[in-house]
Design an enzyme around this catalytic site. Sequence first.
Site, PDB file in Angstrom:
ATOM      1  N   GLY A   1     -11.964  39.509  84.376  1.00  0.00           N
ATOM      2  CA  GLY A   1     -12.048  40.880  83.881  1.00  0.00           C
ATOM      3  C   GLY A   1     -13.329  40.994  83.071  1.00  0.00           C
TER       4      GLY A   1
ATOM      5  CB  CYS B   1      -6.097  58.356  57.992  1.00  0.00           C
ATOM      6  SG  CYS B   1      -7.110  59.791  57.626  1.00  0.00           S
TER       7      CYS B   1
HETATM    8  C1  LIG Z   1      -6.018  39.794  81.687  1.00  0.00           C
HETATM    9  C2  LIG Z   1      -5.905  38.967  82.885  1.00  0.00           C
HETATM   10  C3  LIG Z   1      -7.059  38.487  83.528  1.00  0.00           C
HETATM   11  C4  LIG Z   1      -8.470  38.756  83.022  1.00  0.00           C
HETATM   12  O1  LIG Z   1      -8.788  38.116  81.824  1.00  0.00           O
HETATM   13  P1  LIG Z   1     -10.273  38.213  81.241  1.00  0.00           P
HETATM   14  O2  LIG Z   1     -10.232  37.450  79.995  1.00  0.00           O
HETATM   15  O3  LIG Z   1     -10.593  39.661  81.028  1.00  0.00           O
HETATM   16  O4  LIG Z   1     -11.200  37.647  82.276  1.00  0.00           O
HETATM   17  C5  LIG Z   1      -6.880  37.764  84.684  1.00  0.00           C
HETATM   18  N1  LIG Z   1      -5.648  37.499  85.188  1.00  0.00           N
HETATM   19  C6  LIG Z   1      -4.515  37.937  84.590  1.00  0.00           C
HETATM   20  C7  LIG Z   1      -3.193  37.625  85.184  1.00  0.00           C
HETATM   21  C8  LIG Z   1      -4.605  38.671  83.417  1.00  0.00           C
HETATM   22  O5  LIG Z   1      -3.483  39.098  82.826  1.00  0.00           O
END
Ligand SMILES: *Cc1c(COP(=O)(O)O)cnc(C)c1O
Length: 409
Positions: A270, A337
């Site tokens: 991600g 706030c």
């Molecule tokens: C959140 C997640 C990712 C991605 O993680 P990053 O740290 O953003 O690369 C990949 N696989 C699963 C199952 C996740 O929950």
Amino acid sequence: MQLENDRYVIGGVDLLKVGEQFGTPLYVYDGNKIIDQYNKLKQAFKKTDLKIKYACKANTNINILKLLHKQGSGLDTVSINEVRIGLLAGFAPEEILYTPNCVSFEEIKKAVELGVNINIDNISVLEHFGHEYQNKVPVCIRINPHVLAGGNSHIQTGHIDSKFGISIHQIRHVMRVVKANNINVVGLHMHTGSDILDAEVFTRAAELLFDVAIEFENLQYIDLGSGFKVGYRADDITTDIDRLGEILGERFDVFCKAYGRELELWFEPGKFLVSEAGYFLVQVNVVKQTVSTVFAGVDSGQNHLIRPMMYDAYHHITNISNPNGVQRIYSIVGYICETDTFGYDRKLNEVHEGDILAMHNAGAYGFTMSSNYNARVRPAEVLILDGKAQLIRERETLDDLLKNQIEVL
Ligand SMILES: *Cc1c(COP(=O)(O)O)cnc(C)c1O
């Protein structure tokens, strides 16, 4: 972004002008940076049959999804609506993996109907799945190898108390459930959590999964999740992707030979794909001098970028309105706030009221974690691609805040 002739630019586009044109608060994404990151990972594993499944919870703007799909990416999803957005963005069902945790079986059934790959992380669900579908629907099983690695306790998923995955120590039980119900297991998965620094640590966790994988006969892929660390501070150590590609690629090759067949290797980054591509632009409403501190109070807060408050995350901040100003110390705070501090004691080029600040690494878990707290609308989003800045999400309005409310009085 880089400094060119005293202006901060992204792919030739003046970032300050983007802020002025579209208004703040504003998320801005550098499309070419996303493409570069995708290619970097692909290149590091060029000898492996690598499939990248973008973990879209980091950023679900449909244009980001389309951009990655165009590069050849698949999708990792954690909810049925992420699946639906992926399908709308043009991903084929077989390019999508659905990796839910603690969702209802009804939601899993919907994902099956939509034809996507299903990843199961609980023995009772696996059993239920077997009763419902026997070998008619292939599945992937999420294993927790209990490898502890880096990061904040909120983002570690490999520890013994974690709610994610089926413990590797329960693998005998899993095998019994699989055999008894004639379940077709085509993938094994692990996602040990974010911020794995070390190619060796990562490979060691993978080895544990390979040892288990040998016992499953119908595998098509091994999914090693994510965990790629990206740099937030200038001196942060990041995952050495090329080294990982070399070490793990080779080890995967050895595994495939032992297994007797070439399998696909999947990753689900991600942050790695989208974090550094994003900048969050805010405008300074007030400069406030107290007895001890100089605050720069901006037109945003934890409602738009919660990572600093929730994870203690560091987001570098640049005053893009005054690139050559003398550097002074500020605490950058929001207008909510609550105590919503984006950064303590930061050195910024002198800040004047009206200046625009850019928060770095805002492409992942920025907009997707935003809210309407304090009845504030969520920001607009802009994509810069091939020298052009385009609006990809309108700023919300008061109507959006009221549209689901029902007046009964
Ligand atoms: C959140 C997640 C990712 C991605 O993680 P990053 O740290 O953003 O690369 C990949 N696989 C699963 C199952 C996740 O929950």
